[in-house]
Structure formats: C-alpha cells, structure tokens
Design a protein around this motif. Structure first.
Motif, PDB file in Angstrom:
ATOM      1  N   TYR A   1      34.059  28.362  37.007  1.00  0.00           N
ATOM      2  CA  TYR A   1      34.898  29.038  37.925  1.00  0.00           C
ATOM      3  C   TYR A   1      33.864  29.300  39.082  1.00  0.00           C
ATOM      4  N   PHE A   2      32.625  29.783  38.943  1.00  0.00           N
ATOM      5  CA  PHE A   2      31.799  30.153  40.161  1.00  0.00           C
ATOM      6  C   PHE A   2      30.701  29.061  40.599  1.00  0.00           C
ATOM      7  N   GLY A   3      30.528  28.181  39.878  1.00  0.00           N
ATOM      8  CA  GLY A   3      29.390  27.371  39.980  1.00  0.00           C
ATOM      9  C   GLY A   3      29.693  25.865  40.848  1.00  0.00           C
TER      10      GLY A   3
ATOM     11  N   LEU B   1      35.867  37.469  35.830  1.00  0.00           N
ATOM     12  CA  LEU B   1      34.468  37.169  35.831  1.00  0.00           C
ATOM     13  C   LEU B   1      34.118  37.735  37.418  1.00  0.00           C
ATOM     14  N   LEU B   2      34.868  38.190  38.364  1.00  0.00           N
ATOM     15  CA  LEU B   2      34.413  38.859  39.445  1.00  0.00           C
ATOM     16  C   LEU B   2      34.080  40.151  39.227  1.00  0.00           C
ATOM     17  N   ASP B   3      34.819  40.833  38.124  1.00  0.00           N
ATOM     18  CA  ASP B   3      34.109  42.045  37.447  1.00  0.00           C
ATOM     19  C   ASP B   3      32.876  42.124  37.191  1.00  0.00           C
TER      20      ASP B   3
ATOM     21  N   SER C   1      41.124  43.021  41.035  1.00  0.00           N
ATOM     22  CA  SER C   1      40.147  41.916  40.708  1.00  0.00           C
ATOM     23  C   SER C   1      40.666  40.852  40.828  1.00  0.00           C
ATOM     24  N   THR C   2      41.826  40.492  40.396  1.00  0.00           N
ATOM     25  CA  THR C   2      42.281  39.062  40.503  1.00  0.00           C
ATOM     26  C   THR C   2      42.742  38.842  41.927  1.00  0.00           C
TER      27      THR C   2
END
Lengths: 220, 187
Positions: free
Chosen positions: B147-149, A54-56, B79-80
């Motif tokens: 994940y982001f919110g 998701l970061l990508d 990235s991870t």
C-alpha cells in the motif's frame, strides 16, 4: 442494478486500485467495473479500509513549524464552487458506458471515434499515461477475434453483448483476466455487437504473420 | 453485557461532524495533529521528497476541511476517508487525468443513514486495525509495502531478496490471515 455478473475483479487488481499502484489503463477498467458491480464496490471499500488501518499505524513525519497555519491559509483561499465542480464523483446515468469511461471518451457510445482494424472489428485507443494501454473494442456478433497471446496481463470488461472463449462466457459487466502465457480466441455471441474495454500491460503478440503485420498497423 | 470496547465512540467522528456542521477550527486542529504527520509519512514512503510531501499534506488536509460534508460515516472510517484523499492526491500529481472513480450510487429514498449501520461500519474498521496489528511482523510489513511503498511485486523481491513467487504467496497469505481474523471476530 439488476445485471447478473459472473466474473468479478481478482483481488490483486482491486488491491492495486485501492493501494493506488496500478497503471492508469487498469484503474479505468476497475473503476468502470465497480460502477456496474455492487459486490466489487463493497470489496473496494474493504481494501480501502486496509489503507485506512495502515494510516492509523503509520509513523509520524515531522511537520514544518507553521504547517497548520499554512493549511488554514489554504482553506481561506479555496474557491468553493470550483473545488466542488472538480471533486464531485460522476453521477450514474443510463447510457452504455459507465461514467468514468465517459469522461475519457467525451460522451457515451455515439461519441466514440472507431477505427476499423479488419475482420469487422473496430477499436478506439483511449489516451492514458503509464506502461499499459487501454482501448474500446467493437466486435460484430458471431465474429472471432484473431488468435493472440500477451507479453503482459490483459483485463477485459464487457460493456454490451457477450463473448466466449476457453475460460467461459462473458456478458455485460463481466471481467476476464488473461495472463501472459494464455493464447485465446474470443468469439462474440451472435446478435448485437460486443463492446469491450480492454487494458493491456504490454503490446499484444499475434500468432501468425498476417496478424503480426496487422498489429503494427493497429498499435495493439 | 456491554464491553468498554463497544461503548467507546468511533474515532474522529465527532470532530468530523463539528467540522462539517460548525466549521469548528479547534476540532480541525486536533484532527490535523493526528492525521497530518501520518499523511506526510505515507507520502514520503511512497517516494515523495520531504518538501513536496509537506506541501501535499497541507493540500490533503485542506481537502478534508473542504469535503467534510461528503464524509459518510456509514461508508468509511475517518482514517479510511483521509487515506483515500491522500492516495488520490498522490496519483493526481503525477498524472494529467484525475484518478478514474466509480460512478456514485444513486441515493435511495432515505437520505439519513441509519445509526446502527454507521456504528457497525466503524466497529468493523476498528476490528480490521486490530487484526492488522496482530499479524506477524513479516506479513504486516508486506501489506504495508503493497500500500505505502508503491512497490511492484518484482521491486518488493529486489528489496528483500525474496523470489517473486514467495512474495506473491506471502501477500496472499497476509490478506488471507487478515480475512480469517476478521471472520473470527465477527462470527
């Protein structure tokens, strides 16, 4: 590690841990279980990888003009030894409590300050922030924990001994999730004390008057 | 037959190794150029004010430099790894205690991870990215929000006007789809 774990973390809990959206109390139970369970450790890496993917694909926010230079200044100012001490993951040890739990207790099982809560059961509430609470429970072999239902989910990790209830038998390393509509009566197996770590989303409700009074005193 | 896909080197591994072994500032600068704007966007989406997000992003990227020797390409893609550092920093800011981390696995007798293990993991990570991109928009957005919110199930429902049960089953569906595509790709 050779222990046989039959009850693992549910996907939603593991995803919440990896997304960083769980209350601290549940983070602690998840981290403790993963310390004992290679299968859930592998699943944790998979859920972390979703975060990486998701970061990508994330948008790119505009940085301040001297962002990179400021970062290099930060790097120059780092106290390397101090940073190392802070960031090294806790090493594995041979005690009863997994490392993440030990840092909350301040040692292994002998460092726990137990408080009796009746029926031979003892507990130690651990200091966490957020909307959920977490505590260690010590139930003598053969003893039944009073009938209770929850107003939120409860997640229990067995650290020593074992207990059984309507959902099955739970031994060292096993995790039981109980939803708010479940009323259950866990019984510790005869023999050694059953030591559990339990996170609760909201206060427990005991059915019956006496347990409800006890609840006020016990803060559970 | 070897496809271009398989011969392409995994993303950012070379830069990470240059940072780790040579303290290579140019390698760090290109890593920064790619990751810093994404980390900042992640922090803003998770509820951080832009000024705060800038400060925390710099801190996260400095940690990437400092912890470079702990990066293990047999365990995670770059990235991870960056994601986990940003996530932990976000949590540590709002809590007194550091995020509870599982204890480290004891190191086996072989200190050097096998090259093929490293490659397999990096390829899995790329497949996961592709599977995620291939998800229908609605499902991808839900995975992203989870994940982001920093949204709970009920908050997601408020935002989209969908009842809780539907949300739960859609997130589950999104993850099932992901898993299914991963299996097809690897099988």
């Amino acid at each position: 590690m050779t222990r046989q774990i039959a009850h693992h973390l549910p996907d939603a809990m593991l995803r919440g841990y990896c997304a960083g959206t769980l209350p601290e109390a549940f983070d602690l139970v998840v981290a403790s279980h993963i310390s004992l369970c290679d299968e859930c450790r592998a699943r944790m890496h998979a859920f972390d990888a979703v975060g990486g993917a998701l970061l990508d694909q994330a948008d790119e926010a505009e940085l301040s003009e001297d962002s990179l230079a400021a970062t290099f200044r930060l790097i120059e100012g780092i106290d390397v030894e101090k940073a190392k001490a802070e960031e090294t993951p806790p090493p594995a040890t041979s005690g009863v409590l997994p490392a993440p739990l030990r840092s909350y207790v301040g040692g292994d099982l002998d460092a726990v300050s137990w408080k009796r809560v009746g029926g031979g059961v003892s507990q130690a509430i651990l200091p966490v922030e957020g909307d959920a609470s977490v505590r260690l429970l010590r139930i003598p072999g053969g003893v039944e924990v009073p009938d209770h239902s929850h107003s939120g989910s409860e997640m229990t990790l067995v650290l020593a001994g074992a207990f059984s209830d309507a959902a099955g038998r739970f031994g060292p390393g096993d995790v039981e999730m109980a939803d708010d509509d479940v009323t259950h009566t866990p019984i510790a197996e005869p023999g050694e004390d059953c030591i559990c770590l339990a996170a609760t989303e909201a206060p427990l409700r005991f059915s019956g008057l006496l347990p409800r009074l006890a609840q006020k005193v016990m803060r559970i | 037959m070897i496809s271009a896909e398989q011969t392409r080197p995994p993303a950012w591994i070379a830069e990470m190794k240059a940072i780790r072994d040579l303290r290579d500032q140019a390698a760090f600068a290109s890593l920064f150029e790619y990751f810093a704007p994404r980390v900042k966007a992640y922090l803003i989406k998770s509820g951080s004010a832009p000024d705060m997000a800038e400060e925390v992003t710099q801190d996260v990227m400095a940690t990437v430099w400092r912890k470079a020797e702990q990066f293990d390409p047999a365990r995670a893609s770059v990235s991870t790894w960056v994601y986990t550092i940003a996530r932990n920093r976000r949590i540590d800011i709002v809590r007194r205690n550091r995020r509870p981390e599982p204890e480290d696995l004891p190191w086996g007798p072989e200190a050097e991870p096998a090259q093929d293990e490293e490659l397999a993991l990096q390829q899995d990570a790329e497949r996961l990215s592709e599977a995620l991109q291939a998800l229908p928009e609605k499902q991808r957005v839900l995975v992203e929000r989870a994940y982001f919110g920093e949204l709970t199930h009920s908050q997601i429902a408020e935002e989209t006007g969908l009842p809780l049960g539907t949300i739960k089953s859609r997130i589950r569906l999104a993850l099932d789809r992901l898993r299914h595509e991963m299996r097809e790709e690897t099988g």
